[in-house]
Design a protein around this motif. Structure first.
Motif, PDB file in Angstrom:
ATOM      1  N   ALA A  43       0.828  -1.207   0.000  1.00  0.00           N
ATOM      2  CA  ALA A  43       0.000   0.000   0.000  1.00  0.00           C
ATOM      3  C   ALA A  43       0.863   1.258   0.000  1.00  0.00           C
ATOM      4  O   ALA A  43       0.537   2.247  -0.672  1.00  0.00           O
ATOM      5  CB  ALA A  43      -0.939  -0.008   1.203  1.00  0.00           C
ATOM      6  N   CYS A  44       1.947   1.238   0.750  1.00  0.00           N
ATOM      7  CA  CYS A  44       2.848   2.399   0.759  1.00  0.00           C
ATOM      8  C   CYS A  44       3.421   2.648  -0.631  1.00  0.00           C
ATOM      9  O   CYS A  44       3.449   3.791  -1.105  1.00  0.00           O
ATOM     10  CB  CYS A  44       3.974   2.184   1.764  1.00  0.00           C
ATOM     11  SG  CYS A  44       3.470   2.306   3.501  1.00  0.00           S
ATOM     12  N   ARG A  45       3.870   1.582  -1.287  1.00  0.00           N
ATOM     13  CA  ARG A  45       4.434   1.746  -2.632  1.00  0.00           C
ATOM     14  C   ARG A  45       3.380   2.266  -3.612  1.00  0.00           C
ATOM     15  O   ARG A  45       3.672   3.108  -4.471  1.00  0.00           O
ATOM     16  CB  ARG A  45       5.031   0.423  -3.115  1.00  0.00           C
ATOM     17  CG  ARG A  45       6.349   0.065  -2.443  1.00  0.00           C
ATOM     18  CD  ARG A  45       7.001  -1.143  -3.077  1.00  0.00           C
ATOM     19  NE  ARG A  45       6.323  -2.377  -2.702  1.00  0.00           N
ATOM     20  CZ  ARG A  45       6.692  -3.139  -1.675  1.00  0.00           C
ATOM     21  NH1 ARG A  45       7.727  -2.793  -0.936  1.00  0.00           N
ATOM     22  NH2 ARG A  45       6.041  -4.252  -1.402  1.00  0.00           N
ATOM     23  N   TRP A  46       2.149   1.759  -3.471  1.00  0.00           N
ATOM     24  CA  TRP A  46       1.058   2.193  -4.355  1.00  0.00           C
ATOM     25  C   TRP A  46       0.705   3.660  -4.131  1.00  0.00           C
ATOM     26  O   TRP A  46       0.387   4.385  -5.082  1.00  0.00           O
ATOM     27  CB  TRP A  46      -0.168   1.308  -4.098  1.00  0.00           C
ATOM     28  CG  TRP A  46      -1.437   1.815  -4.704  1.00  0.00           C
ATOM     29  CD1 TRP A  46      -1.856   1.680  -5.998  1.00  0.00           C
ATOM     30  CD2 TRP A  46      -2.460   2.564  -4.023  1.00  0.00           C
ATOM     31  NE1 TRP A  46      -3.078   2.291  -6.167  1.00  0.00           N
ATOM     32  CE2 TRP A  46      -3.468   2.835  -4.972  1.00  0.00           C
ATOM     33  CE3 TRP A  46      -2.622   3.011  -2.706  1.00  0.00           C
ATOM     34  CZ2 TRP A  46      -4.623   3.542  -4.643  1.00  0.00           C
ATOM     35  CZ3 TRP A  46      -3.764   3.723  -2.385  1.00  0.00           C
ATOM     36  CH2 TRP A  46      -4.742   3.982  -3.347  1.00  0.00           C
ATOM     37  N   ALA A  47       0.760   4.107  -2.876  1.00  0.00           N
ATOM     38  CA  ALA A  47       0.267   5.441  -2.524  1.00  0.00           C
ATOM     39  C   ALA A  47       1.277   6.549  -2.748  1.00  0.00           C
ATOM     40  O   ALA A  47       0.927   7.734  -2.642  1.00  0.00           O
ATOM     41  CB  ALA A  47      -0.190   5.457  -1.063  1.00  0.00           C
ATOM     42  N   VAL A  48       2.535   6.209  -3.056  1.00  0.00           N
ATOM     43  CA  VAL A  48       3.550   7.246  -3.280  1.00  0.00           C
ATOM     44  C   VAL A  48       3.089   8.181  -4.402  1.00  0.00           C
ATOM     45  O   VAL A  48       2.677   7.724  -5.470  1.00  0.00           O
ATOM     46  CB  VAL A  48       4.907   6.610  -3.651  1.00  0.00           C
ATOM     47  CG1 VAL A  48       5.884   7.665  -4.139  1.00  0.00           C
ATOM     48  CG2 VAL A  48       5.491   5.882  -2.456  1.00  0.00           C
ATOM     49  N   PRO A  49       3.122   9.474  -4.168  1.00  0.00           N
ATOM     50  CA  PRO A  49       2.650  10.402  -5.203  1.00  0.00           C
ATOM     51  C   PRO A  49       3.569  10.440  -6.418  1.00  0.00           C
ATOM     52  O   PRO A  49       4.791  10.412  -6.281  1.00  0.00           O
ATOM     53  CB  PRO A  49       2.628  11.757  -4.494  1.00  0.00           C
ATOM     54  CG  PRO A  49       3.610  11.620  -3.377  1.00  0.00           C
ATOM     55  CD  PRO A  49       3.559  10.177  -2.948  1.00  0.00           C
TER      56      PRO A  49
END
Length: 233
Positions: A214-220
């Motif tokens: 999720a962190c990797r997906w959410a990076v702007p």
């Protein structure tokens, strides 16, 4: 990526059993999850008891993804800081909302609903992946078991998600949308239901992998310099 963690810290002070499950607190176990990620830099771990809750303008300006866990102190969180978090999400900061943080001021404001739900403690949960092609589901089993968790039941008063990635089914018969994504402004948001403070879910390898995904997906891909406004032509 620069990651900031907010762990309310209230339960560690009021419930000795929390430190029995998580000796370094919930902030500590989330820190350990972040430490397993390549190219991840942990900026800080804020709490309700830190100045500006550790979420200063400078910290949030540097943050690519904010991982947020909270519970009984949601109502104590300062409105000013909640509005600051919301503004940074609208500009592009990723926002990972864990468990009872569904009720935090920043998330409810971004959702525009009460974010209430049915609940009871100490149930067995099966987390079922219903969207295996989503990046957050990469490497996640079709279903996995959490031997004890807090039941979240429908109806959960959240707006229609962009994607429902995981469903939670509980041994009591309750079900919930346990992993959902939303887009608000330029920011990507992931809500994930497991993580009750006295249950060991954050040790489960699948839960840890979901948070990292999720962190990797959410990076702007792009951060706006300020919240979007109407521009004269």
């Amino acid at each position: 990526m620069n990651i900031t963690i907010f762990n309310e810290g209230r339960d560690e002070k009021r419930k000795p059993e929390v430190l029995t499950v998580y000796p370094d607190g919930i902030g500590g176990v989330l820190r350990d999850i972040v430490s397993e990620m390549e190219n991840a830099n942990l900026l800080t771990i804020g709490s309700l008891y830190d100045e500006e809750c550790g979420l200063t303008e400078d910290i949030l300006e540097q943050t690519d993804v904010l991982i947020y866990w909270s519970h009984g102190g949601n109502h104590e969180f300062p409105d000013e800081i909640a509005n600051r978090v919301k503004a940074h999400v609208l500009r592009g900061m990723g926002f990972i909302v864990l468990h009872s943080a569904i009720g935090c001021k920043a998330f409810t404001s971004l959702m525009g609903t009460t974010c209430t739900f049915r609940y009871h403690h100490d149930d067995k949960e099966f987390v079922v992946c219903c969207n295996p092609n989503h990046p957050i589901a990469e490497g996640i089993e079709d279903r996995f078991e959490l031997s004890i968790e807090e039941t979240y039941g429908e109806y959960m008063d959240i707006p229609k998600p962009d994607d429902v990635i995981f469903l939670g089914w509980f041994s009591s018969g309750e079900v919930c949308r346990s992993g959902c994504t939303f887009t608000r402004g330029n920011g990507k948001i992931f809500f994930f239901q497991p993580g009750h403070e006295t249950n060991p879910s954050f040790y489960h390898p699948q839960v840890r992998k979901i948070i990292k995904n999720a962190c990797r997906w959410a990076v702007p891909t792009r951060k706006l310099p300020k919240v979007s406004e109407c521009v004269a032509l």
